[in-house]
Motif scaffolding. Structure first.
Motif, PDB file in Angstrom:
ATOM      1  N   ASP A  64      14.249 -34.247 -71.136  1.00 58.79           N
ATOM      2  CA  ASP A  64      14.138 -33.194 -72.142  1.00 58.79           C
ATOM      3  C   ASP A  64      15.512 -32.661 -72.531  1.00 58.79           C
ATOM      4  OD1 ASP A  64      11.391 -33.335 -72.302  1.00 58.79           O
ATOM      5  OD2 ASP A  64      11.052 -31.785 -70.791  1.00 58.79           O
ATOM      6  N   ASP A  83      16.876 -40.389 -79.135  1.00 57.08           N
ATOM      7  CA  ASP A  83      15.656 -39.648 -78.835  1.00 57.08           C
ATOM      8  C   ASP A  83      14.912 -40.286 -77.672  1.00 57.08           C
ATOM      9  OD1 ASP A  83      14.654 -41.958 -79.937  1.00 57.08           O
ATOM     10  OD2 ASP A  83      14.003 -41.026 -81.812  1.00 57.08           O
ATOM     11  N   ASP A  84      13.705 -39.794 -77.417  1.00 51.12           N
ATOM     12  CA  ASP A  84      12.948 -40.304 -76.275  1.00 51.12           C
ATOM     13  C   ASP A  84      12.538 -41.758 -76.464  1.00 51.12           C
ATOM     14  OD1 ASP A  84      11.278 -39.553 -78.332  1.00 51.12           O
ATOM     15  OD2 ASP A  84       9.652 -38.921 -77.040  1.00 51.12           O
ATOM     16  N   ASP A  85      12.407 -42.216 -77.707  1.00 51.21           N
ATOM     17  CA  ASP A  85      12.051 -43.610 -77.955  1.00 51.21           C
ATOM     18  C   ASP A  85      13.207 -44.537 -77.563  1.00 51.21           C
ATOM     19  OD1 ASP A  85      10.081 -45.528 -79.238  1.00 51.21           O
ATOM     20  OD2 ASP A  85      11.874 -45.956 -80.408  1.00 51.21           O
ATOM     21  N   ARG A 141       6.366 -42.227 -68.731  1.00 54.61           N
ATOM     22  CA  ARG A 141       7.540 -41.974 -69.559  1.00 54.61           C
ATOM     23  C   ARG A 141       8.837 -42.442 -68.933  1.00 54.61           C
ATOM     24  NH1 ARG A 141      10.066 -36.233 -69.219  1.00 54.61           N
ATOM     25  NH2 ARG A 141       9.790 -35.739 -67.024  1.00 54.61           N
ATOM     26  N   SER A 166       7.351 -43.810 -74.876  1.00 58.29           N
ATOM     27  CA  SER A 166       8.182 -42.649 -75.169  1.00 58.29           C
ATOM     28  C   SER A 166       7.404 -41.374 -74.861  1.00 58.29           C
ATOM     29  CB  SER A 166       8.634 -42.646 -76.632  1.00 58.29           C
ATOM     30  OG  SER A 166       7.563 -42.346 -77.490  1.00 58.29           O
ATOM     31  N   GLN A 167       8.140 -40.339 -74.493  1.00 55.63           N
ATOM     32  CA  GLN A 167       7.506 -39.087 -74.081  1.00 55.63           C
ATOM     33  C   GLN A 167       6.662 -38.493 -75.214  1.00 55.63           C
ATOM     34  OE1 GLN A 167       9.446 -36.079 -71.387  1.00 55.63           O
ATOM     35  NE2 GLN A 167       9.732 -35.016 -73.320  1.00 55.63           N
ATOM     36  N   THR A 168       7.183 -38.540 -76.437  1.00 56.32           N
ATOM     37  CA  THR A 168       6.439 -37.998 -77.578  1.00 56.32           C
ATOM     38  C   THR A 168       5.142 -38.763 -77.784  1.00 56.32           C
ATOM     39  OG1 THR A 168       8.503 -37.325 -78.648  1.00 56.32           O
ATOM     40  CG2 THR A 168       6.544 -37.501 -80.047  1.00 56.32           C
ATOM     41  N   ASN A 169       5.230 -40.097 -77.749  1.00 56.10           N
ATOM     42  CA  ASN A 169       4.059 -40.949 -77.916  1.00 56.10           C
ATOM     43  C   ASN A 169       3.033 -40.681 -76.815  1.00 56.10           C
ATOM     44  OD1 ASN A 169       3.517 -44.583 -78.071  1.00 56.10           O
ATOM     45  ND2 ASN A 169       2.296 -42.917 -78.842  1.00 56.10           N
ATOM     46  N   LYS A 171       2.648 -37.921 -74.840  1.00 56.66           N
ATOM     47  CA  LYS A 171       2.025 -36.604 -74.945  1.00 56.66           C
ATOM     48  C   LYS A 171       0.979 -36.568 -76.054  1.00 56.66           C
ATOM     49  CE  LYS A 171       5.768 -33.731 -73.061  1.00 56.66           C
ATOM     50  NZ  LYS A 171       6.779 -32.689 -73.373  1.00 56.66           N
ATOM     51  N   LYS A 172       1.305 -37.199 -77.196  1.00 55.64           N
ATOM     52  CA  LYS A 172       0.358 -37.224 -78.311  1.00 55.64           C
ATOM     53  C   LYS A 172      -0.894 -38.017 -77.938  1.00 55.64           C
ATOM     54  CE  LYS A 172       0.033 -38.135 -83.264  1.00 55.64           C
ATOM     55  NZ  LYS A 172      -1.293 -38.749 -83.188  1.00 55.64           N
ATOM     56  N   GLU A 236       0.574 -37.625 -90.256  1.00 54.88           N
ATOM     57  CA  GLU A 236       1.676 -38.027 -89.383  1.00 54.88           C
ATOM     58  C   GLU A 236       2.076 -39.485 -89.575  1.00 54.88           C
ATOM     59  OE1 GLU A 236       0.313 -37.012 -85.512  1.00 54.88           O
ATOM     60  OE2 GLU A 236       0.343 -34.854 -85.897  1.00 54.88           O
TER      61      GLU A 236
END
Length: 605
Positions: A64, A83-85, A141, A166-169, A171-172, A236
């Motif tokens: 983070d 980024d996280d990706d 992640r 990835s963290q965003t992926n 969590k979503k 999105e």
């Protein structure tokens, strides 16, 4: 697997990954470590009770923290960050674990939601994805999840294959999977009761009669949530349309991305009437009317922005099909210059716009961007000194600078008839959505002859054919020659994805096989396919245009009855007109699009 996996997940580990591939310098890495340690130290001194003397905003998680710095990604597309990706891909490569960008539609929701409760998945950021052979693929992640994965292995009773996401992926996924599946199951249980596995047309009719339509639309929170989730995913993922299509034993959800339809979900057919009723309710349609088509619209707020959704229903074999067109103001009003690749074409269009009166036409099939061109042109022309009035069927996007009229044939408001009324409203610029018939064309010509600038569209394949179409509608050739300023035909081709663009050599023989003649081999670009473009190799669209000013020579041809499209086209090309195919080829040579797109969208000259 890397030895690092058996260690600890730290900021130093992430920085070493970036150093190893040249995405960061040693000095920058040391500075980030110092700042991170200072952040941790400040956080540890935070008072446990009472008010703190200083405001501390420390992020203790190393991933983070590094993401929060918003560091630019060297050598990448402008604006792309570390980024996280990016970090997920590096961790996957270092650990020897596979990397995936996962979409909800790819997963068996029933299977994976039964394995772990949402609370456990959200707390530990771990998500089962499905079976890969005899192993259970589990998304994580970072590679340091051995203890948690062991817990998942015991619960699932299967060997685990960790997959980096990835963290965003991740969590979503965790949020959407459980919410979507819960809504689908809740709605299915409510309307089906688990007693039927499929419905035919007669069952659908019977079902609607058994329950009050307003109760179906308004009382089921599961249906509301399900539709909200579909809209959120469409926004999105930049979808332009959502299709809800009833089949005999399922409900098919499809979305259109960059002009191409993709299957998204197959849902239980039993929830279809409730979904349609909900959509009719929020778009102010008659929920009791199922035998005739209806049109409505919804205004939706998403991520601090607003978009309009145009809703169309139509009865088909197994119920009502619903198509929702998402109208994004940002994509409907564009900078005109950015729409033209050829500078000469842009100058010609600007010359059209400077005329105080006459007719400007845009041609092309449905979905070719005609409305975007007209709206963008009108916004540039619209000033406090002029009165801009549009006639549309229906109004695409409400814009306060325009006076917009929607066609309503039932009360006598048609393209042709309303122009006469508009001429009594002191207009300067009139936009007619489409010239469909003789009445509309004649009234548009009359408006142009009386000193007004008229913009409109025609459904023709190229610019020269627009002239012959007007004559076929019943206009006299001398009226066409004296009022039409110019015509632009356009198409939309998909743009090569900038994130996975790659070069390849097109040999002269390959080009000849495709119908092109070249002097030698060509080095062109294409997209390999990546997560950003959903594996298609394309991201976004751009216009290829054919701009034909009605010069004095062309007017003479029209007046002398030499008005067939081929004659006009040959003369226009001799005067410098670039055709749709030629313009598209220029886009290809510039690395903007591919030869496959050119063949798909444009016809040979």
């Amino acid at each position: 697997m890397s030895a690092a996996v058996s260690g600890k997940f730290t900021l130093e580990y992430l920085l070493n990954l970036l150093l190893g591939v040249g995405l960061m310098g040693q000095q920058n890495a040391e500075s980030i470590k110092r700042d991170y340690q200072q952040s941790l130290s400040d956080s540890s001194r935070r008072p446990r009770g009472g008010k703190a003397n200083v405001q501390i905003n420390a992020i203790t998680d190393p991933l983070d923290y590094l993401i929060s710095l918003k560091l630019p990604l060297p050598g990448a597309v402008e604006g792309r960050l570390i980024d996280d990706d990016v970090l997920a891909r590096l961790m996957a490569k270092d650990s020897g674990l596979p990397y995936h960008r996962v979409e909800q539609r790819e997963l068996d929701l029933d299977f994976i939601t039964h394995l772990l409760p949402q609370s456990f998945a959200a707390r530990h950021l771990v998500q089962p994805l499905g079976l890969e052979g005899s192993k259970l693929a589990v998304g994580v992640r970072h590679p340091f999840y051995q203890a948690v994965l062991e817990d998942v292995r015991r619960v699932a009773g299967r060997e685990i294959q960790a997959v980096i996401i990835s963290q965003t992926n991740l969590k979503k996924l965790i949020t959407d999977i459980y919410a979507f599946n819960s809504s689908v199951k809740g709605a299915t249980n409510l309307y089906d009761g688990g007693s039927r596995h499929g419905l035919d047309v007669s069952n659908l009719e019977q079902y609607v009669k058994l329950k009050n339509a307003s109760e179906i639309a308004d009382d089921d929170q599961h249906i509301k949530n399900l539709i909200d989730l579909l809209f959120a995913e469409a926004f999105e993922s930049r979808a332009s349309d959502i299709h809800i299509e009833p089949k005999r034993e399922k409900l098919l959800i499809r979305m259109r991305f960059d002009g191409i339809l993709h299957d998204m979900y197959q849902l239980p057919a039993v929830i279809h009437p409730a979904m349609v009723s909900r959509l009719k309710t929020i778009s102010r349609l008659d929920i009791a009317e199922r035998r005739r088509p209806q049109d409505g619209r919804i205004k939706i707020a998403h991520n601090n922005a607003e978009a309009e959704v145009r809703v169309s229903t139509m009865p088909v074999a197994f119920g009502e099909k619903v198509v929702m067109r998402i109208l994004d103001p940002e994509s409907l009003f564009l900078d005109l210059k950015s729409m033209f690749f050829n500078e000469d074409d842009y100058k010609k269009w600007q010359d059209f716009m400077t005329n105080p009166h006459g007719i400007i036409l845009v041609t092309g099939p449905t979905g070719s961007g005609k409305t975007t061109t007209l709206y963008s042109t009108l916004r540039q022309l619209s000033t406090p000194e002029v009165n801009v009035t549009t006639i549309e069927d229906p109004v695409e996007m409400i814009h306060e600078q325009f006076n917009q009229v929607s066609v309503q044939p039932k009360v006598g408001i048609t393209f042709g008839s309303i122009i006469r009324t508009i001429l009594r409203q002191d207009p300067d610029i009139i936009m007619v959505g489409e010239m469909r018939d003789k009445e509309t064309a004649e009234n548009a010509v009359q408006a142009a002859l009386t000193g007004h600038l008229v913009l409109s569209t025609l459904h023709t394949n190229d610019a020269p054919t627009a002239v012959t179409r007007l004559v076929e509608l019943g206009l006299e050739p001398f009226l066409v020659a004296s009022t039409v300023i110019g015509v632009m035909a356009q198409r939309l081709v998909r743009r090569i994805c900038p994130y996975c663009v790659d070069e390849f050599v097109l040999t002269a023989k390959m080009a000849l096989d495709l119908g092109f003649i070249t002097d030698g081999d060509l080095t062109l670009k294409h997209g390999r396919g990546c997560d950003e473009c959903r594996g298609t190799g394309y991201l976004g669209r751009l216009a290829t245009v054919e701009v034909m000013p009605l010069t004095e020579t062309l007017k003479e041809l029209i007046l002398n009855s030499e008005k067939n499209a081929l004659t006009l086209k040959n003369r226009a090309r001799a005067e410098g007109m670039t055709t749709l195919r030629e313009n598209a080829l220029d886009l290809m040579l510039a690395g903007k699009t591919t030869i496959q797109e050119i063949l798909r969208v444009t016809a040979a000259d």
